[in-house]
Design a protein around this motif. Structure first.
Motif, mmCIF file in Angstrom:
data_model
loop_
_atom_site.group_PDB
_atom_site.id
_atom_site.type_symbol
_atom_site.label_atom_id
_atom_site.label_comp_id
_atom_site.label_asym_id
_atom_site.label_seq_id
_atom_site.Cartn_x
_atom_site.Cartn_y
_atom_site.Cartn_z
ATOM 1 N N LEU A 1 7.301 -4.210 11.554
ATOM 2 C CA LEU A 1 7.821 -5.134 10.624
ATOM 3 C C LEU A 1 7.051 -5.305 9.802
ATOM 4 N N LEU A 2 5.869 -4.875 9.938
ATOM 5 C CA LEU A 2 4.999 -4.250 8.592
ATOM 6 C C LEU A 2 5.331 -3.488 7.664
ATOM 7 N N ILE A 3 6.271 -2.176 7.540
ATOM 8 C CA ILE A 3 7.027 -1.740 7.473
ATOM 9 C C ILE A 3 8.323 -1.500 7.323
ATOM 10 N N TRP A 4 9.432 -2.326 8.180
ATOM 11 C CA TRP A 4 10.521 -2.676 7.651
ATOM 12 C C TRP A 4 10.640 -3.975 6.878
ATOM 13 N N LEU A 5 9.402 -5.090 7.535
ATOM 14 C CA LEU A 5 10.005 -6.414 6.783
ATOM 15 C C LEU A 5 8.968 -6.303 5.301
ATOM 16 N N LEU A 6 7.948 -5.496 5.143
ATOM 17 C CA LEU A 6 6.886 -5.997 3.658
ATOM 18 C C LEU A 6 7.123 -4.784 3.113
ATOM 19 N N GLY A 7 7.676 -3.828 3.595
ATOM 20 C CA GLY A 7 7.401 -2.219 2.777
ATOM 21 C C GLY A 7 6.232 -1.553 2.821
ATOM 22 N N VAL A 8 5.703 -1.401 4.013
ATOM 23 C CA VAL A 8 3.559 -0.943 4.064
ATOM 24 C C VAL A 8 4.525 0.453 4.132
ATOM 25 N N ASN A 9 3.051 1.710 3.591
ATOM 26 C CA ASN A 9 3.958 2.650 3.269
ATOM 27 C C ASN A 9 3.576 3.728 5.626
ATOM 28 N N TYR B 1 -0.775 4.339 5.758
ATOM 29 C CA TYR B 1 -1.277 2.960 5.852
ATOM 30 C C TYR B 1 -1.386 2.759 7.514
ATOM 31 N N VAL B 2 -0.224 2.421 8.345
ATOM 32 C CA VAL B 2 -0.288 1.757 9.483
ATOM 33 C C VAL B 2 -0.270 2.602 9.995
ATOM 34 N N LEU B 3 -0.796 3.783 10.355
ATOM 35 C CA LEU B 3 -0.859 4.757 10.772
ATOM 36 C C LEU B 3 -3.065 4.864 11.513
ATOM 37 N N VAL B 4 -2.915 5.216 9.665
ATOM 38 C CA VAL B 4 -4.404 5.553 9.344
ATOM 39 C C VAL B 4 -5.502 4.026 9.863
ATOM 40 N N VAL B 5 -5.045 2.769 9.312
ATOM 41 C CA VAL B 5 -5.553 1.531 10.598
ATOM 42 C C VAL B 5 -5.130 1.701 11.505
ATOM 43 N N ALA B 6 -4.060 1.773 12.259
ATOM 44 C CA ALA B 6 -4.540 2.376 13.917
ATOM 45 C C ALA B 6 -5.214 3.156 15.196
ATOM 46 N N GLY B 7 -5.254 4.007 13.605
ATOM 47 C CA GLY B 7 -6.538 4.962 14.156
ATOM 48 C C GLY B 7 -7.916 4.505 14.409
ATOM 49 N N MET B 8 -7.767 3.746 13.142
ATOM 50 C CA MET B 8 -9.376 3.505 13.461
ATOM 51 C C MET B 8 -9.498 2.498 13.762
ATOM 52 N N CYS B 9 -8.515 1.526 14.508
ATOM 53 C CA CYS B 9 -8.647 0.243 15.458
ATOM 54 C C CYS B 9 -8.920 1.442 16.220
#
Length: 181
Positions: free
Chosen positions: A150-158, A161-169
């Motif tokens: 949803l972040l990628i599709w609806l909000l257009g987040v790169n 960034y999602v992968l980096v944040v998921a990896g850090m989490c």
């Protein structure tokens, strides 16, 4: 006993030619052939292989075929399995390139591809749930991929960034929370 090299080529050629949707859609077919039918490896070894194949650069199906072939018969096995899984795509793309101009505006072809898309999504989703079940990951954790999509599709987040944040989490979870569970 059947020649392994020919068997590996046939198995991976069949998977390569009849599976739409890429490597993730091929996982159930590869598992059915390699684990269930031919018993070339155990289910646990197969799950480990998926994790290793995903962490390596390149196409998942190619990585899996290389690892399976190499595990069974070293370099020659890897070559046979890899040729088997890549040759169908190469030949199909070659044929499409030769005749693309003849059907690029065909409404029937466009409709067929539009109909295939939902099936490909299902083929990719099925192994995700199977792997989650095998790895004993609760389905309540489905919010992570859904939220990411949803972040990628609806909000257009790169997606990077999602992968980096998921990896850090994931790293922080493993360091801070997992040891206390």
């Amino acid at each position: 006993m059947q020649n392994f090299y020919l068997a590996a080529f046939r198995v991976f050629f069949k998977i390569g030619i009849f599976t739409l949707g890429g490597g993730y859609a091929m996982i159930p077919q590869i598992e059915a052939e390699v684990v269930n039918k031919h018993k070339w490896m155990t289910r646990e070894e197969f799950l480990d292989l998926i994790a290793v194949a995903q962490s390596c650069p390149g196409a998942l199906a190619v990585n899996m075929s290389v690892f399976i072939g190499y595990r069974m018969r070293k370099l020659a096995g890897a070559i046979c399995a890899t040729l088997g899984v890549t040759l169908p795509s190469f030949l199909i793309i070659l044929l499409i390139a030769m005749f693309f101009h003849q059907f690029q505006d065909n409404a029937v072809v466009a409709s067929a591809f539009n109909g295939i898309r939902p099936a490909v999504v299902a083929l990719i989703a099925a192994p995700v749930f199977t792997l989650a079940k095998s790895a004993r990951i609760a389905l309540t954790n489905c919010w992570i991929p859904v939220g990411s999509a949803l972040l990628i599709w609806l909000l257009g987040v790169n997606p990077i960034y999602v992968l980096v944040v998921a990896g850090m989490c994931g790293y922080l979870y493993g360091i801070l929370i997992k040891p206390t569970e």
